[in-house]
Enzyme design. Sequence first.
Site, short mmCIF file in Angstrom:
data_model
loop_
_atom_site.label_atom_id
_atom_site.label_comp_id
_atom_site.label_asym_id
_atom_site.label_seq_id
_atom_site.Cartn_x
_atom_site.Cartn_y
_atom_site.Cartn_z
N LYS A 112 1.49 3.92 -7.22
CA LYS A 112 2.18 3.47 -5.60
C LYS A 112 3.67 3.99 -6.39
CE LYS A 112 4.86 0.17 -7.25
NZ LYS A 112 5.10 -1.81 -8.32
N ASP A 165 2.27 -2.70 -3.01
CA ASP A 165 2.59 -3.47 -4.12
C ASP A 165 1.96 -4.85 -4.18
OD1 ASP A 165 4.37 -4.50 -2.01
OD2 ASP A 165 6.23 -4.16 -3.55
#
Length: 173
Positions: A92, A110
């Site tokens: 991420k 996310d």
Amino acid sequence: PLQLVVATILSAQCTDKRVNIVTPPIFKKYKTAKDYANANVKTFEKEIHSTGFYRAKAKNIIGCAKELVKRFGGKIPGEMEDLVTLPGVGRKTANVILGNIFDTPGLVVDTHMKRLANRLDLTREQDPVKIEFELNEVIPKKEWTLFSHLIIWHGRRACFARSPKCSECSIHD
């Protein structure tokens, strides 16, 4: 680039509002990877305490900075394979860095992306890496970074986890 790495690590399980309060004095004090690498852990923990999980975040940021100094001359590497070897940097965070610093498309998975990708029937996966790879197949590569920004923004502003504003949704009817 270094500020984005630090802010992204601090953002885990924390609001952007809080990160934006905490980062200005940190960015004023710590200007280079070497500054973070040489930071006193206890002092740094106090400086980031309000972001939550401050011990782990301090350890990761300082460890990341040490690796940046040792292996990359204090610079942020521009390859996924290098980024994910740094403490506190997973896919991420690496995709945030690649998309926003190096203009290399990346899908940021996310909590918002995970929730919306499922609600929009783009995936049924729950694992962020599996979601990223599934979305890679349906979202044009050149759109990955912008798509991430837009979906995350929508998740923060309208498509809430508990009480989504479906009547106001501009994405899905």
